[in-house]
Design an enzyme around this catalytic site. Sequence first.
Site, short mmCIF file in Angstrom:
data_model
loop_
_atom_site.label_atom_id
_atom_site.label_comp_id
_atom_site.label_asym_id
_atom_site.label_seq_id
_atom_site.Cartn_x
_atom_site.Cartn_y
_atom_site.Cartn_z
NE ARG A 1 -2.55 -1.40 3.22
CZ ARG A 1 -2.77 -2.48 3.94
NH1 ARG A 1 -3.59 -3.40 3.52
NH2 ARG A 1 -2.18 -2.63 5.11
CD GLU B 1 2.42 -12.31 17.40
OE1 GLU B 1 1.89 -12.72 18.44
OE2 GLU B 1 1.79 -11.77 16.47
#
Length: 171
Positions: free
Chosen positions: A59, A96
């Site tokens: 984006r 993560e």
Amino acid sequence: MHHLKTLIREVPDFPKPGINFYDITTLLKDPAGLKAVIDALGAHYIGKKIATVAGIEARGFIFAPAVAYALNAGFVPIRKPKKLPSATERVEYALEYGTDAVEIHRDAVQPGDNVLIVDDVLATGGTAAAAAKLVEKLGGNVAGLGFVIELDFLHGREKLAGRETHALLHY
């Protein structure tokens, strides 16, 4: 800028339960909203002698070329691995669970160039920090990192400490 928040759709439990996703597609389809974002991001960096605006996949590609146009600068993409056709530099960063990486063409930034890095959202800061390291690896100067949205509660700005960081909207 606060009026822009009314153009962003909040989608609960996406992409997984407990996550509140800020969907910019509703802002993008609004001509005045899109123009306001491009104008505001560009205005913040006027006078900083930006040579190149680097957009982070995916984006960041929406906003970075328009900001580059507004600043009379060039545009270069920072992409996920194995998407660029010529010789690249690569920086890995922690997720993560595991790692990811971003790449840039080796000839995308000239030593000493002032580079503005643009993306839609600053979340944990891992991707943006990796993008900054790529620019610096090529000898460029990270003149700033510009975002449409910053998710303050994720503290991504901490990974960008020492770098000029600007976000239009804060959640």
